[in-house]
Design a protein around this motif. Structure first.
Motif, PDB file in Angstrom:
ATOM      1  N   GLY A  80       0.748  -1.192   0.158  1.00  0.00           N
ATOM      2  CA  GLY A  80       0.178   0.275   0.030  1.00  0.00           C
ATOM      3  C   GLY A  80       0.362   1.380   0.416  1.00  0.00           C
ATOM      4  N   LYS A  81      -0.022   2.350   0.522  1.00  0.00           N
ATOM      5  CA  LYS A  81       1.507   3.481   0.671  1.00  0.00           C
ATOM      6  C   LYS A  81       2.225   3.382   1.593  1.00  0.00           C
ATOM      7  N   VAL A  82       3.438   4.243   1.360  1.00  0.00           N
ATOM      8  CA  VAL A  82       4.103   4.873   1.294  1.00  0.00           C
ATOM      9  C   VAL A  82       4.581   6.455   1.186  1.00  0.00           C
ATOM     10  N   TYR A  83       5.166   6.761   2.790  1.00  0.00           N
ATOM     11  CA  TYR A  83       5.238   8.049   2.692  1.00  0.00           C
ATOM     12  C   TYR A  83       6.968   8.788   2.044  1.00  0.00           C
ATOM     13  N   ALA A  84       6.638   9.382   1.313  1.00  0.00           N
ATOM     14  CA  ALA A  84       8.407   9.880   1.589  1.00  0.00           C
ATOM     15  C   ALA A  84       9.104  11.220   2.321  1.00  0.00           C
ATOM     16  N   LEU A  85       9.453  11.530   3.178  1.00  0.00           N
ATOM     17  CA  LEU A  85      10.355  12.311   4.727  1.00  0.00           C
ATOM     18  C   LEU A  85      11.022  13.512   3.712  1.00  0.00           C
ATOM     19  N   ASN A  86      10.867  13.876   2.957  1.00  0.00           N
ATOM     20  CA  ASN A  86      12.213  15.009   2.422  1.00  0.00           C
ATOM     21  C   ASN A  86      12.582  15.567   3.524  1.00  0.00           C
ATOM     22  N   LEU A  87      13.636  16.252   3.496  1.00  0.00           N
ATOM     23  CA  LEU A  87      14.654  17.646   4.785  1.00  0.00           C
ATOM     24  C   LEU A  87      15.517  17.654   4.140  1.00  0.00           C
ATOM     25  N   PHE A  88      15.621  18.760   3.489  1.00  0.00           N
ATOM     26  CA  PHE A  88      16.655  19.886   3.303  1.00  0.00           C
ATOM     27  C   PHE A  88      16.806  20.856   3.515  1.00  0.00           C
ATOM     28  N   ASP A  89      17.788  21.824   2.983  1.00  0.00           N
ATOM     29  CA  ASP A  89      18.194  22.726   2.757  1.00  0.00           C
ATOM     30  C   ASP A  89      18.215  23.754   1.411  1.00  0.00           C
ATOM     31  N   VAL A  90      17.647  24.719   1.114  1.00  0.00           N
ATOM     32  CA  VAL A  90      17.954  25.331   0.018  1.00  0.00           C
ATOM     33  C   VAL A  90      19.657  26.404  -0.477  1.00  0.00           C
ATOM     34  N   ALA A  91      19.743  25.552  -1.199  1.00  0.00           N
ATOM     35  CA  ALA A  91      21.285  25.644  -2.024  1.00  0.00           C
ATOM     36  C   ALA A  91      20.986  26.609  -3.042  1.00  0.00           C
ATOM     37  N   ASP A  92      20.804  27.065  -3.836  1.00  0.00           N
ATOM     38  CA  ASP A  92      20.568  27.079  -5.430  1.00  0.00           C
ATOM     39  C   ASP A  92      19.183  27.628  -5.229  1.00  0.00           C
ATOM     40  N   ARG A  93      18.608  28.563  -4.910  1.00  0.00           N
ATOM     41  CA  ARG A  93      17.217  29.551  -5.957  1.00  0.00           C
ATOM     42  C   ARG A  93      17.334  28.732  -6.396  1.00  0.00           C
ATOM     43  N   GLU A  94      17.495  29.707  -7.420  1.00  0.00           N
ATOM     44  CA  GLU A  94      17.227  29.386  -9.314  1.00  0.00           C
ATOM     45  C   GLU A  94      17.292  27.473  -9.126  1.00  0.00           C
ATOM     46  N   GLU A  95      17.890  27.093  -8.943  1.00  0.00           N
ATOM     47  CA  GLU A  95      17.881  25.751  -9.272  1.00  0.00           C
ATOM     48  C   GLU A  95      16.530  25.079  -9.102  1.00  0.00           C
ATOM     49  N   LEU A 147      13.757  26.317  -7.416  1.00  0.00           N
ATOM     50  CA  LEU A 147      12.803  27.083  -8.199  1.00  0.00           C
ATOM     51  C   LEU A 147      12.702  26.552  -9.773  1.00  0.00           C
ATOM     52  N   ALA A 148      13.548  26.029 -10.538  1.00  0.00           N
ATOM     53  CA  ALA A 148      13.635  24.885 -11.791  1.00  0.00           C
ATOM     54  C   ALA A 148      12.684  23.735 -11.193  1.00  0.00           C
ATOM     55  N   TYR A 149      13.681  23.512 -10.334  1.00  0.00           N
ATOM     56  CA  TYR A 149      12.557  21.869 -10.281  1.00  0.00           C
ATOM     57  C   TYR A 149      10.896  22.011  -9.522  1.00  0.00           C
ATOM     58  N   SER A 150      11.101  22.884  -8.388  1.00  0.00           N
ATOM     59  CA  SER A 150       9.427  22.868  -7.933  1.00  0.00           C
ATOM     60  C   SER A 150       8.449  23.481  -9.068  1.00  0.00           C
ATOM     61  N   ARG A 151       8.865  24.058 -10.254  1.00  0.00           N
ATOM     62  CA  ARG A 151       7.869  24.374 -11.130  1.00  0.00           C
ATOM     63  C   ARG A 151       7.118  23.356 -11.853  1.00  0.00           C
ATOM     64  N   ARG A 152       8.009  21.959 -12.197  1.00  0.00           N
ATOM     65  CA  ARG A 152       7.496  20.927 -13.032  1.00  0.00           C
ATOM     66  C   ARG A 152       7.361  19.752 -11.915  1.00  0.00           C
ATOM     67  N   SER A 153       7.850  19.900 -10.306  1.00  0.00           N
ATOM     68  CA  SER A 153       8.131  17.950  -9.831  1.00  0.00           C
ATOM     69  C   SER A 153       6.120  18.008  -9.421  1.00  0.00           C
ATOM     70  N   VAL A 154       5.647  19.253  -8.229  1.00  0.00           N
ATOM     71  CA  VAL A 154       4.374  18.921  -7.912  1.00  0.00           C
ATOM     72  C   VAL A 154       3.336  18.302  -9.372  1.00  0.00           C
ATOM     73  N   PRO A 175      18.431  16.557 -11.858  1.00  0.00           N
ATOM     74  CA  PRO A 175      19.383  17.090 -11.077  1.00  0.00           C
ATOM     75  C   PRO A 175      19.183  18.662 -10.723  1.00  0.00           C
ATOM     76  N   HIS A 176      18.157  19.255 -11.144  1.00  0.00           N
ATOM     77  CA  HIS A 176      17.288  20.852 -10.328  1.00  0.00           C
ATOM     78  C   HIS A 176      17.575  20.156  -8.860  1.00  0.00           C
ATOM     79  N   ARG A 177      16.522  19.371  -8.949  1.00  0.00           N
ATOM     80  CA  ARG A 177      16.443  19.045  -7.251  1.00  0.00           C
ATOM     81  C   ARG A 177      17.957  19.366  -6.644  1.00  0.00           C
ATOM     82  N   GLU A 178      18.737  18.077  -6.996  1.00  0.00           N
ATOM     83  CA  GLU A 178      19.879  17.859  -6.522  1.00  0.00           C
ATOM     84  C   GLU A 178      20.716  19.042  -6.541  1.00  0.00           C
ATOM     85  N   ASN A 179      21.073  19.887  -7.314  1.00  0.00           N
ATOM     86  CA  ASN A 179      21.860  20.881  -7.283  1.00  0.00           C
ATOM     87  C   ASN A 179      21.157  21.844  -6.867  1.00  0.00           C
ATOM     88  N   GLY A 180      19.797  22.356  -6.263  1.00  0.00           N
ATOM     89  CA  GLY A 180      19.067  23.571  -5.545  1.00  0.00           C
ATOM     90  C   GLY A 180      19.104  23.035  -4.384  1.00  0.00           C
TER      91      GLY A 180
END
Length: 113
Positions: free
Chosen positions: A8-23, A25-32, A87-92
């Motif tokens: 069944g369902k799983v939960y992905a816990l994502n914890l991070f710091d933003v290292a590069d705002r533009e990177e 943002l490039a990820y978040s514009r498409r990721s949802v 890579p935008h998530r990884e670099n950002g």
């Protein structure tokens, strides 16, 4: 009845710091859209407030994503069509923690002898 761990369902816990705002943002514009297309949905977003207990270094951002299954999560993570997205998530981000948790209806499966 409790969910059986590993099904069944799983939960992905994502914890991070933003290292590069533009990177990031490039990820978040498409990721949802892509998360949704692969069977996931964001159930919580958070900004770090304070460390109360524990030995994990604080991260500034929390995202909790519910996935239909471990396979749905893997399809998002491993989809070759998303090779330019991740890579935008990884670099950002920095100090990234990405943990999967099985969905439980209660804690009884964890408390059995």
């Amino acid at each position: 009845m409790a969910e059986i761990p590993g099904s069944g369902k799983v939960y992905a816990l994502n914890l991070f710091d933003v290292a590069d705002r533009e990177e990031y943002l490039a990820y978040s514009r498409r990721s949802v859209k892509e998360v949704t297309a692969h069977g996931g949905r964001v159930v919580a977003l958070g900004k770090f407030r304070e460390s109360v207990a524990g030995d994990i270094a604080p991260r500034r951002v929390l995202i909790l994503v519910e996935w239909d299954s471990p396979e749905a999560f893997a399809s998002y993570r491993d989809d070759p069509a998303l090779a330019t997205l991740h890579p935008h998530r990884e670099n950002g981000t920095s100090a990234y923690v990405w943990h999967l948790f099985d969905r439980l209806d209660d804690l009884r499966p964890l408390l059995k002898d």
